[in-house]
Design a protein around this motif. Structure first.
Motif, short mmCIF file in Angstrom:
data_model
loop_
_atom_site.label_atom_id
_atom_site.label_comp_id
_atom_site.label_asym_id
_atom_site.label_seq_id
_atom_site.Cartn_x
_atom_site.Cartn_y
_atom_site.Cartn_z
N ARG A 1 27.95 90.80 20.39
CA ARG A 1 26.97 91.92 20.67
C ARG A 1 26.09 91.17 22.00
O ARG A 1 25.97 91.98 22.93
N GLN A 2 25.96 89.99 22.12
CA GLN A 2 25.18 89.52 23.20
C GLN A 2 25.93 89.43 24.35
O GLN A 2 25.51 89.67 25.47
N ILE B 1 20.61 83.39 12.56
CA ILE B 1 21.73 83.36 11.97
C ILE B 1 22.38 81.76 12.11
O ILE B 1 22.89 81.39 11.10
N ALA C 1 27.23 88.37 16.13
CA ALA C 1 26.12 88.76 17.14
C ALA C 1 26.26 87.87 18.42
O ALA C 1 25.93 88.48 19.66
N ARG C 2 27.09 86.96 18.54
CA ARG C 2 27.59 86.49 19.91
C ARG C 2 28.41 87.68 20.69
O ARG C 2 28.31 87.74 21.86
N SER D 1 28.87 86.67 10.81
CA SER D 1 27.59 87.16 11.52
C SER D 1 27.21 86.45 12.80
O SER D 1 26.88 87.26 13.79
N SER E 1 20.41 84.25 21.71
CA SER E 1 19.44 85.29 21.66
C SER E 1 18.55 85.03 20.34
O SER E 1 18.66 84.50 19.62
N GLN E 2 17.46 86.16 20.48
CA GLN E 2 16.57 85.96 19.39
C GLN E 2 17.23 86.63 17.88
O GLN E 2 16.87 85.92 16.85
N ALA E 3 18.23 87.26 18.27
CA ALA E 3 18.88 87.95 16.94
C ALA E 3 19.79 86.71 16.52
O ALA E 3 19.83 86.52 15.30
N GLU E 4 20.31 85.53 17.37
CA GLU E 4 21.26 84.92 16.86
C GLU E 4 20.46 83.50 16.28
O GLU E 4 21.25 82.97 15.35
N ARG E 5 19.37 83.35 16.76
CA ARG E 5 18.73 82.06 16.23
C ARG E 5 18.65 81.92 14.72
O ARG E 5 19.02 80.84 14.07
#
Length: 326
Positions: free
Chosen positions: A314-315, A141, A311-312, A307, A135-139
């Motif tokens: 949440r995704q 990280i 994030a994973r 983190s 996801s955009q949030a994971e990249r």
């Protein structure tokens, strides 16, 4: 009332999984520091051959008694089992030699950290399901995780680690071995998951997945006069043998328990504590000099590893909410 019982059972399982993962991380950290010292005078190949032979001898009778059907599945899927043995053997022997070459803390960061970064590629070419996209949030990280691994490699090459200055070729070899071991163990894990999904019990798989490591260790030892001459420690042999059982064989079982009970988030969060724990153990052992650079990159890696797990999770939860099951 049934819902409360289910949640209580899940909580107990998660708690037991957390404790198992914590026990594994502690034992693995002690393993890395202790055998990092042993390998300075003893060949990693001898330790690998004996430890993994013991692993098969201990788990095979248990698996035959409790999970005989697993071996029928393995007989029909021998090609996958062969690939597991090859990747497992390469991973562990490379890992052991990396421990002899560079600081154990940096070995653990490279070995464990490269897994999440290569899982997309591994799932694409080895797995049975399409790889999940970041996801955009994971990249950012995962970019931070990559930076922490690059810093770990740079610290080893620049001679800023607890091992001190080393020849460039030696440091590069250690970095390559640790990284290659991480990629190999990721491939082995995905292949093992395929067989688990096909009905092979973890105990049965553990009993046969290290045969390749034993064969590879013996073959390499026979081809090297130096490794053959240092195949077994000249003193404290009983102590080293006990350490093999406690720090190599037993953690393999504990790891399986933790993975089977705890959520991936819990497991990865606990494993992220490993580098900092190793730093403390290195201080107690006093073979290596304390390096603030190694400690800093260990903390940085831990932050990004936790983190990435959050994030994973949440995704995954978002995907389930977006596409609810009927």
């Amino acid at each position: 009332m049934p819902k409360i019982e289910v949640r209580s059972s899940q909580a107990r399982g998660e708690g037991a999984g957390f404790l198992a993962s914590l026990a594994f991380t502690t034992l693995a950290s002690v393993r890395d520091v202790y055998f990092g010292g042993v390998f300075q005078s003893t060949s990693p190949l001898g330790v690998a051959a004996v430890a993994f032979t013991l692993c098969s001898l201990l788990f095979l009778p248990i698996a035959l008694a409790r999970n005989p059907g697993s071996f029928r599945v393995l007989r029909h899927r021998w090609r996958e089992l062969l690939r597991i043995n090859v990747t497992t053997g390469l991973a562990w022997i490379s890992f052991f030699f990396a421990l002899r070459t560079i600081e154990p803390l940096l070995v653990q960061i490279l070995f464990a950290g490269v897994g999440p970064l290569t899982v997309m590629w591994v799932d694409r070419y080895v797995g049975v399901t399409p790889p999940a996209r970041l996801s955009q949030a994971e990249r950012p990280i995962y970019l931070g995780l990559l930076v922490s691994l690059a810093l770990a490699a740079a610290i080893a090459v620049a001679g800023l680690s607890g091992a001190g200055p080393q020849p460039l070729a030696t440091a590069l070899l250690g970095v390559a071995l640790a990284t290659g071991a991480g990629v190999s163990i990721s491939m082995s894990t995905v292949l093992c998951r395929r067989l688990n999904d096909a009905g092979v019990a973890p105990t049965a798989l553990v009993s046969v997945r290290f045969v390749g490591a034993v064969v590879l260790a013996v073959a390499l030892a026979l081809s090297s006069r130096h490794e053959l001459s240092t195949l077994w420690p000249r003193s404290d042999r009983a102590f080293v043998l006990g350490a093999m059982l406690l720090l190599i064989v037993f953690p393999i079982f504990v790891s399986q328990v933790g993975i089977s009970l705890a959520s991936p988030l819990t497991v990865r969060a606990v494993l992220a504590l490993g580098p900092v724990l190793i730093f403390g153990l290195q201080l107690v052992e006093s073979r290596l000099s304390p390096s603030p650079y190694s400690l800093a990159v260990g903390v940085l890696y831990g932050i990004f590893a936790v983190s990435a797990a959050l994030a994973r999770r949440r995704q995954s939860a978002l995907s389930v909410a977006t596409f609810p099951t009927p």
